[in-house]
Enzyme design. Structure first.
Site, PDB file in Angstrom:
ATOM      1  N   GLN A 121       0.855  -1.199   0.000  1.00 18.76           N
ATOM      2  CA  GLN A 121       0.000   0.000   0.000  1.00 18.76           C
ATOM      3  C   GLN A 121       0.889   1.247   0.000  1.00 18.76           C
ATOM      4  OE1 GLN A 121      -1.988   0.359   3.738  1.00 18.76           O
ATOM      5  NE2 GLN A 121      -3.287   2.063   3.145  1.00 18.76           N
ATOM      6  N   GLY A 122       0.909   1.971  -1.101  1.00 12.40           N
ATOM      7  CA  GLY A 122       1.758   3.160  -1.220  1.00 12.40           C
ATOM      8  C   GLY A 122       0.953   4.430  -0.989  1.00 12.40           C
ATOM      9  N   GLU A 180      -5.061   9.013  17.793  1.00 12.57           N
ATOM     10  CA  GLU A 180      -5.560  10.397  17.895  1.00 12.57           C
ATOM     11  C   GLU A 180      -6.470  10.707  16.700  1.00 12.57           C
ATOM     12  OE1 GLU A 180      -2.332   9.580  18.116  1.00 12.57           O
ATOM     13  OE2 GLU A 180      -1.935   9.936  20.239  1.00 12.57           O
ATOM     14  N   SER A 206       1.310   6.569   2.469  1.00 16.86           N
ATOM     15  CA  SER A 206       1.998   7.552   3.313  1.00 16.86           C
ATOM     16  C   SER A 206       3.237   8.120   2.645  1.00 16.86           C
ATOM     17  CB  SER A 206       2.429   6.900   4.623  1.00 16.86           C
ATOM     18  OG  SER A 206       1.331   6.341   5.266  1.00 16.86           O
ATOM     19  N   GLU A 224      -9.756  -1.104   5.587  1.00 21.19           N
ATOM     20  CA  GLU A 224      -8.580  -1.375   6.410  1.00 21.19           C
ATOM     21  C   GLU A 224      -8.938  -1.281   7.894  1.00 21.19           C
ATOM     22  OE1 GLU A 224      -5.327   1.443   6.017  1.00 21.19           O
ATOM     23  OE2 GLU A 224      -3.884  -0.036   6.717  1.00 21.19           O
TER      24      GLU A 224
HETATM   25  C1  LIG Z   1       4.118  -0.717  11.307  1.00 19.12           C
HETATM   26  C2  LIG Z   1       3.590   0.290  10.329  1.00 19.12           C
HETATM   27  C3  LIG Z   1       3.254  -0.106   9.054  1.00 19.12           C
HETATM   28  C4  LIG Z   1       2.787   0.838   8.136  1.00 19.12           C
HETATM   29  N1  LIG Z   1       2.502   0.393   6.856  1.00 19.12           N
HETATM   30  C5  LIG Z   1       2.103   1.315   5.948  1.00 19.12           C
HETATM   31  C6  LIG Z   1       1.868   0.913   4.591  1.00 19.12           C
HETATM   32  O1  LIG Z   1       1.996  -0.262   4.238  1.00 19.12           O
HETATM   33  N2  LIG Z   1       1.513   1.838   3.694  1.00 19.12           N
HETATM   34  C7  LIG Z   1       1.354   3.154   4.031  1.00 19.12           C
HETATM   35  O2  LIG Z   1       0.998   3.951   3.158  1.00 19.12           O
HETATM   36  N3  LIG Z   1       1.577   3.581   5.301  1.00 19.12           N
HETATM   37  C8  LIG Z   1       1.953   2.693   6.253  1.00 19.12           C
HETATM   38  N4  LIG Z   1       2.197   3.106   7.545  1.00 19.12           N
HETATM   39  C9  LIG Z   1       2.133   4.533   7.837  1.00 19.12           C
HETATM   40  C10 LIG Z   1       0.999   4.961   8.729  1.00 19.12           C
HETATM   41  O3  LIG Z   1      -0.219   4.968   8.035  1.00 19.12           O
HETATM   42  C11 LIG Z   1       1.370   6.340   9.278  1.00 19.12           C
HETATM   43  O4  LIG Z   1       2.481   6.181  10.123  1.00 19.12           O
HETATM   44  C12 LIG Z   1       0.243   6.983  10.014  1.00 19.12           C
HETATM   45  O5  LIG Z   1      -0.780   7.361   9.163  1.00 19.12           O
HETATM   46  C13 LIG Z   1       0.742   8.242  10.797  1.00 19.12           C
HETATM   47  O6  LIG Z   1       1.404   9.109   9.960  1.00 19.12           O
HETATM   48  P1  LIG Z   1       2.853   9.662  10.346  1.00 19.12           P
HETATM   49  O7  LIG Z   1       3.721   8.520  10.729  1.00 19.12           O
HETATM   50  O8  LIG Z   1       3.303  10.540   9.224  1.00 19.12           O
HETATM   51  O9  LIG Z   1       2.635  10.533  11.659  1.00 19.12           O
HETATM   52  P2  LIG Z   1       2.072  12.022  11.745  1.00 19.12           P
HETATM   53  O10 LIG Z   1       0.874  12.145  10.882  1.00 19.12           O
HETATM   54  O11 LIG Z   1       3.200  12.967  11.482  1.00 19.12           O
HETATM   55  O12 LIG Z   1       1.626  12.101  13.255  1.00 19.12           O
HETATM   56  C14 LIG Z   1       2.567  12.297  14.325  1.00 19.12           C
HETATM   57  C15 LIG Z   1       1.773  12.386  15.617  1.00 19.12           C
HETATM   58  O13 LIG Z   1       0.905  13.531  15.590  1.00 19.12           O
HETATM   59  C16 LIG Z   1      -0.456  13.141  15.822  1.00 19.12           C
HETATM   60  N5  LIG Z   1      -1.350  13.943  15.005  1.00 19.12           N
HETATM   61  C17 LIG Z   1      -1.212  14.257  13.689  1.00 19.12           C
HETATM   62  N6  LIG Z   1      -2.249  14.998  13.262  1.00 19.12           N
HETATM   63  C18 LIG Z   1      -3.079  15.147  14.313  1.00 19.12           C
HETATM   64  C19 LIG Z   1      -4.347  15.796  14.502  1.00 19.12           C
HETATM   65  N7  LIG Z   1      -4.969  16.428  13.499  1.00 19.12           N
HETATM   66  N8  LIG Z   1      -4.939  15.719  15.732  1.00 19.12           N
HETATM   67  C20 LIG Z   1      -4.326  15.058  16.758  1.00 19.12           C
HETATM   68  N9  LIG Z   1      -3.113  14.449  16.643  1.00 19.12           N
HETATM   69  C21 LIG Z   1      -2.508  14.476  15.441  1.00 19.12           C
HETATM   70  C22 LIG Z   1      -0.513  11.681  15.423  1.00 19.12           C
HETATM   71  O14 LIG Z   1      -1.578  11.019  16.086  1.00 19.12           O
HETATM   72  C23 LIG Z   1       0.866  11.171  15.858  1.00 19.12           C
HETATM   73  O15 LIG Z   1       0.843  10.877  17.228  1.00 19.12           O
HETATM   74  C24 LIG Z   1       2.656   2.196   8.501  1.00 19.12           C
HETATM   75  C25 LIG Z   1       2.987   2.592   9.796  1.00 19.12           C
HETATM   76  C26 LIG Z   1       3.451   1.665  10.700  1.00 19.12           C
HETATM   77  C27 LIG Z   1       3.807   2.132  12.088  1.00 19.12           C
END
Ligand SMILES: Cc1cc2nc3c(=O)[nH]c(=O)nc-3n(C[C@H](O)[C@H](O)[C@H](O)COP(=O)(O)OP(=O)(O)OC[C@H]3O[C@@H](n4cnc5c(N)ncnc54)[C@H](O)[C@@H]3O)c2cc1C
Length: 392
Positions: A130-131, A376, A133, A248
């Protein structure tokens, strides 16, 4: 909501229980509550297991027959997952394909796309990643910047994705790209299907705190993707992606429950083995987790009932994902408490309990509240879209 299973459904349960007893390979049984999807060899054996299940008609059971499924009801699928948990079978390795992309293609895909891709999703002959993020588009997914420009019969893609689970072993990727940079951010996004062997794709594994590299950075450098691989309409990929994400967070939680239940059974066994099953606090915590797991199941039945009545997974599905991640982390914590310092000993050491799976699990569970939507964000969705609370 009806909690009773019919006689036919109970007969199906018996059939699938027997089948699993005879067919689940010993090396996969029980070793799977925190299984790796990073190790190439392990992924190969998980693929072979999914193929065996598919050939027996146990993958995509709820898919219509025309798409290679059994046309069974979702309830039979849930029975199957319950029995997989009982037999301590691993989850389906191609679950992103089966539970996210498959239903999305059935809704938005062209007949040619459905014919081409759906059968190999079921057999895991083609593994999907899944591409979505990007470095600046996780929670705020609509901020994604990976760009696709149409040139003749192709889209040319440039940009970067991150946290792409299994990209290093996947054959195909369902990818979100920006096709109209001038449109408001939720518009101008499109949904593409990409062969991971296409020139210009570079996959760089990212090592996680578990020690393995299950997810990756993926760089896209002038990658040419045929226009027939566009799913849904150009610039309307956001609604396609929302469908995928709803599956999902909702249906995929049924699959996640397989490993949760596996872990719970192992935890009870562990408490007994460690001589702690008479400890009142341990008993109380175990009972709390057991009740939590049952509550999660009841909640799943509720969303199922809605889907069976013709609805679709909606924002309420966020409750399942949110609560699942909480239970998953509590469970890992209790395992760690029971083992004390032994909880830190990893696979390969003669002193590692359950071959180090508890150490792996306690580290892996830290990600449960992040992947598939952070807790969150899920709370925000529930507050705003389900409870109708004001946004600010
Ligand atoms: C093990 C694992 C597997 C994954 N596999 C995939 C995959 O296959 N494909 C893919 O596309 N992605 C994948 N992801 C990515 C995942 O979807 C993202 O990590 C997730 O959506 C959070 O985005 P971020 O890491 O950029 O954190 P951020 O969005 O930068 O968030 C950082 C922190 O800020 C908080 N935050 C952000 N915005 C708000 C708001 N509006 N209100 C309150 N709090 C907020 C968040 O809750 C978090 O605590 C994976 C992640 C993990 C950990």
């Amino acid at each position: 909501m009806n909690f009773e299973f019919t006689a036919e459904q109970e007969a199906f349960r018996k059939e699938v229980r027997q089948w699993l007893e005879h067919n689940l390979p010993d090396d996969l049984r029980g070793s799977a509550f925190a299984s790796s999807r990073a190790d190439v060899e392990e992924v190969r054996s998980l693929r072979a297991w999914q193929k065996t299940m598919a050939e027996a008609g146990y993958v995509g059971m709820d898919w219509p027959r025309e798409f290679g499924g059994r046309g069974a009801s979702l309830l039979e699928m849930i029975i199957l997952y319950q029995e997989m948990a009982r037999a301590e079978s691993p989850q389906l390795v191609n679950r992103g394909g089966v539970s996210m992309l498959g239903p999305t293609l059935m809704k938005y895909g062209t007949p040619a796309q459905q014919k081409r891709f759906l059968p190999k999703i079921l057999t895991a002959d083609e593994l999907w990643c899944q591409g979505f993020s990007e470095p600046n588009a996780g929670s705020d997914l609509a901020n994604l910047q990976t760009r696709a420009v149409r040139e003749g019969d192709h889209f040319v893609v440039n940009g970067q994705k991150v946290w792409t689970s299994m990209a290093h072993v996947a054959d195909w990727c369902f990818l979100l790209v920006r096709t109209d940079p001038d449109a408001p951010k939720h518009k101008g996004i499109s949904f593409l299907l990409v062969d991971m062997k296409t020139p210009g794709i570079t996959v760089r594994p990212l090592r996680q705190m578990t020690g393995e590299a299950e997810f990756n950075e993926v760089f896209w450098d002038n990658v040419h993707i045929p226009v027939e691989n566009l799913v849904g309409k150009l610039n309307e990929g956001w609604s396609v992606a929302i469908t995928t994400l709803a599956y999902e967070r909702d249906l995929l939680t049924h699959i996640r429950q397989i490993s949760l239940k596996n872990a719970l059974h192992r935890l009870v066994r562990l408490a007994r083995e460690q001589g702690r099953s008479g400890d009142r606090i341990v008993r109380q915590k175990l009972a709390g987790l057991w009740i939590g797991e049952q509550a999660l199941q009841m909640n799943a039945y509720r969303s199922l009932t809605r889907i069976l009545r013709g609805g679709q997974p909606g924002p309420e599905g966020s409750t399942s994902k949110l609560y699942w991640s909480q239970l998953d982390q509590e469970l890992a914590q209790l395992g760690t408490d029971l083992l004390g310092p032994y909880a830190q000993i990893s696979e390969g050491s003669p002193r590692a309990v359950d071959d180090g799976q508890w150490e792996f699990y306690s580290l892996l569970a830290q990600a449960s509240g992040i992947r598939a939507g952070t807790s969150e964000i899920l709370r925000n969705i529930l507050a705003e879209r389900v409870l109708g609370l004001p946004k600010d």
